[in-house]
Design a protein around this motif. Structure first.
Motif, mmCIF file in Angstrom:
data_model
loop_
_atom_site.group_PDB
_atom_site.id
_atom_site.type_symbol
_atom_site.label_atom_id
_atom_site.label_comp_id
_atom_site.label_asym_id
_atom_site.label_seq_id
_atom_site.Cartn_x
_atom_site.Cartn_y
_atom_site.Cartn_z
ATOM 1 N N ALA A 1 0.828 -1.206 0.000
ATOM 2 C CA ALA A 1 0.000 0.000 0.000
ATOM 3 C C ALA A 1 0.863 1.256 0.000
ATOM 4 C CB ALA A 1 -0.928 -0.007 1.219
ATOM 5 N N THR A 2 1.924 1.239 0.800
ATOM 6 C CA THR A 2 2.821 2.399 0.857
ATOM 7 C C THR A 2 3.514 2.619 -0.478
ATOM 8 O OG1 THR A 2 3.228 2.074 3.226
ATOM 9 C CG2 THR A 2 4.842 3.390 2.012
ATOM 10 N N ASN A 3 4.020 1.557 -1.059
ATOM 11 C CA ASN A 3 4.749 1.676 -2.323
ATOM 12 C C ASN A 3 3.848 2.119 -3.468
ATOM 13 O OD1 ASN A 3 7.318 1.003 -1.338
ATOM 14 N ND2 ASN A 3 6.883 -1.191 -1.452
ATOM 15 N N VAL A 4 2.596 1.688 -3.461
ATOM 16 C CA VAL A 4 1.657 2.147 -4.478
ATOM 17 C C VAL A 4 1.394 3.643 -4.314
ATOM 18 C CG1 VAL A 4 -0.752 2.027 -5.237
ATOM 19 C CG2 VAL A 4 0.541 -0.081 -4.834
ATOM 20 N N THR A 5 1.225 4.070 -3.075
ATOM 21 C CA THR A 5 0.972 5.494 -2.807
ATOM 22 C C THR A 5 2.175 6.357 -3.167
ATOM 23 O OG1 THR A 5 -0.578 5.012 -1.016
ATOM 24 C CG2 THR A 5 0.468 7.179 -0.985
ATOM 25 N N ALA A 6 3.378 5.883 -2.777
ATOM 26 C CA ALA A 6 4.577 6.709 -2.917
ATOM 27 C C ALA A 6 5.329 6.496 -4.219
ATOM 28 C CB ALA A 6 5.517 6.429 -1.743
ATOM 29 N N GLY A 7 5.040 5.395 -4.921
ATOM 30 C CA GLY A 7 5.816 5.075 -6.116
ATOM 31 C C GLY A 7 7.224 4.640 -5.769
ATOM 32 N N THR A 8 7.352 3.928 -4.645
ATOM 33 C CA THR A 8 8.659 3.473 -4.156
ATOM 34 C C THR A 8 8.705 1.953 -4.137
ATOM 35 O OG1 THR A 8 7.786 3.687 -1.891
ATOM 36 C CG2 THR A 8 9.089 5.536 -2.759
ATOM 37 N N SER A 9 9.788 1.414 -3.608
ATOM 38 C CA SER A 9 9.920 -0.042 -3.495
ATOM 39 C C SER A 9 10.583 -0.418 -2.176
ATOM 40 C CB SER A 9 10.732 -0.596 -4.675
ATOM 41 O OG SER A 9 12.005 0.039 -4.745
ATOM 42 N N VAL A 10 10.166 0.230 -1.104
ATOM 43 C CA VAL A 10 10.766 -0.053 0.195
ATOM 44 C C VAL A 10 10.314 -1.410 0.706
ATOM 45 C CG1 VAL A 10 10.977 2.394 0.798
ATOM 46 C CG2 VAL A 10 8.927 1.125 1.457
ATOM 47 N N THR A 11 11.159 -2.012 1.540
ATOM 48 C CA THR A 11 10.858 -3.341 2.076
ATOM 49 C C THR A 11 10.378 -3.303 3.517
ATOM 50 O OG1 THR A 11 13.149 -3.664 2.810
ATOM 51 C CG2 THR A 11 12.589 -4.392 0.577
ATOM 52 N N ASP A 12 10.410 -2.123 4.146
ATOM 53 C CA ASP A 12 9.978 -2.001 5.542
ATOM 54 C C ASP A 12 9.364 -0.615 5.754
ATOM 55 O OD1 ASP A 12 9.524 -2.211 8.224
ATOM 56 O OD2 ASP A 12 11.602 -2.584 8.795
ATOM 57 N N SER A 13 8.126 -0.479 5.302
ATOM 58 C CA SER A 13 7.465 0.831 5.323
ATOM 59 C C SER A 13 7.134 1.307 6.722
ATOM 60 C CB SER A 13 6.183 0.770 4.486
ATOM 61 O OG SER A 13 5.266 -0.161 5.048
ATOM 62 N N GLN A 14 7.140 0.409 7.706
ATOM 63 C CA GLN A 14 6.753 0.773 9.066
ATOM 64 C C GLN A 14 7.943 0.893 10.016
ATOM 65 O OE1 GLN A 14 3.444 1.630 9.242
ATOM 66 N NE2 GLN A 14 3.747 1.169 7.056
ATOM 67 N N SER A 15 9.132 0.968 9.476
ATOM 68 C CA SER A 15 10.312 1.087 10.313
ATOM 69 C C SER A 15 10.325 2.401 11.080
ATOM 70 C CB SER A 15 11.576 0.992 9.450
ATOM 71 O OG SER A 15 12.733 1.238 10.239
ATOM 72 N N GLY A 16 10.700 2.334 12.353
ATOM 73 C CA GLY A 16 10.850 3.540 13.147
ATOM 74 C C GLY A 16 12.295 3.972 13.283
ATOM 75 N N PHE A 17 13.206 3.245 12.626
ATOM 76 C CA PHE A 17 14.647 3.511 12.716
ATOM 77 C C PHE A 17 15.113 4.055 11.376
ATOM 78 C CE2 PHE A 17 18.860 1.381 14.253
ATOM 79 C CZ PHE A 17 19.391 2.629 14.514
ATOM 80 N N ARG A 18 15.325 5.378 11.307
ATOM 81 C CA ARG A 18 15.595 6.051 10.046
ATOM 82 C C ARG A 18 16.594 7.187 10.243
ATOM 83 N NH1 ARG A 18 9.229 6.514 8.061
ATOM 84 N NH2 ARG A 18 9.128 4.430 7.147
ATOM 85 N N ALA A 19 17.175 7.634 9.143
ATOM 86 C CA ALA A 19 18.055 8.808 9.164
ATOM 87 C C ALA A 19 17.646 9.749 8.041
ATOM 88 C CB ALA A 19 19.510 8.390 9.007
ATOM 89 N N PHE A 20 17.686 11.036 8.328
ATOM 90 C CA PHE A 20 17.255 12.062 7.382
ATOM 91 C C PHE A 20 18.345 13.113 7.223
ATOM 92 C CE2 PHE A 20 13.734 10.336 9.763
ATOM 93 C CZ PHE A 20 12.764 10.071 8.822
ATOM 94 N N LYS A 21 18.567 13.545 6.003
ATOM 95 C CA LYS A 21 19.484 14.647 5.771
ATOM 96 C C LYS A 21 18.861 15.919 6.343
ATOM 97 C CE LYS A 21 22.332 16.680 2.122
ATOM 98 N NZ LYS A 21 22.602 16.724 0.658
ATOM 99 N N GLY A 22 19.647 16.646 7.126
ATOM 100 C CA GLY A 22 19.104 17.757 7.887
ATOM 101 C C GLY A 22 18.429 18.835 7.069
#
Length: 226
Positions: free
Chosen positions: A134-155
């Motif tokens: 569902a996430t990949n259809v919405t976002a046009g992505t191919s992530v394997t863990d859409s519900q991960s809470g462990f992430r890093a973002f460029k500031g």
């Protein structure tokens, strides 16, 4: 590079101290958002060295991340990690590396990049695949863990995230926001401990259905904006 770790937390007194202490080994600062906990989460987090933002009411993970992201100006990398001990802060450098190498703007820690672990509960395997699709259809992505809470973002990309969903639907929403802004999304493998999670007030099926409905709502909103 200046790094801050954000930890949204709700009644996590059992694990929050260790998560903060370990995170501080790899970050300049740690910010814990205590989302209306009724235990000693705030005190233990503060004693461990974190700055603490306290909500008097439980608003939800999306609100916690929204309020934390308002306070991260001046950091090169923003890391989010759950406060229940499920994730290993020793893996923070692995999440930061693609950003440090200028290969990514959004790094998703994936529990399933190399497939499901044999210890992954069956209900999680089914539910996770549905939410990923569902996430990949919405976002046009191919992530394997859409519900991960462990992430890093460029500031310098944090303004891309709108934080419309107040709850756990925020995980999928952030992926969609990143994709919509043409950010580079990279996944790296992470480990996970399922036996340390707090028991949720919602059952796993109810929780999953709720997130799925929010992903669908987010999809409709994005389509109407085009």
């Amino acid at each position: 590079m200046k790094i801050i770790v954000i930890i949204p937390a709700f009644n996590e007194q059992a694990a929050i101290g260790e998560v903060v202490r370990k995170s501080l080994q790899y970050a300049d600062d740690v910010l814990v958002v205590d989302d209306g906990s009724g235990d000693n989460t705030s005190k233990i987090a503060g004693d461990a060295g974190a700055s603490v933002l306290k909500h008097q009411t439980n608003f939800g993970k999306g609100v916690s991340l929204r309020d934390a992201f308002k306070k991260v100006d001046g950091y090169d990398i923003v890391v989010t990690i759950d406060g229940d001990g499920q994730h290993n802060p020793d893996e923070i450098p692995a999440l930061a590396e693609p950003i440090l190498k200028d290969e990514a703007d959004f790094v998703n820690g994936s529990r399933y990049l190399n497939g499901f672990d044999e210890n992954t509960p069956a209900y999680r395997r089914v539910g996770q695949r549905v939410l990923d699709i569902a996430t990949n259809v919405t976002a046009g992505t191919s992530v394997t863990d859409s519900q991960s809470g462990f992430r890093a973002f460029k500031g310098d990309t944090i303004s891309c995230y709108k934080f419309r969903d107040p709850g756990f639907g925020i995980e999928s929403e952030m992926i969609a926001d990143a994709a919509e802004n043409n950010l580079r999304i990279v996944e790296v493998p992470i480990t996970v401990k399922y036996d340390v999670e707090n028991s949720s007030t919602k059952g796993p099926v109810t929780h999953g259905v709720g997130v799925l409905l929010k992903i669908g709502k987010d999809k409709i909103i994005r389509m109407t904006k085009r």
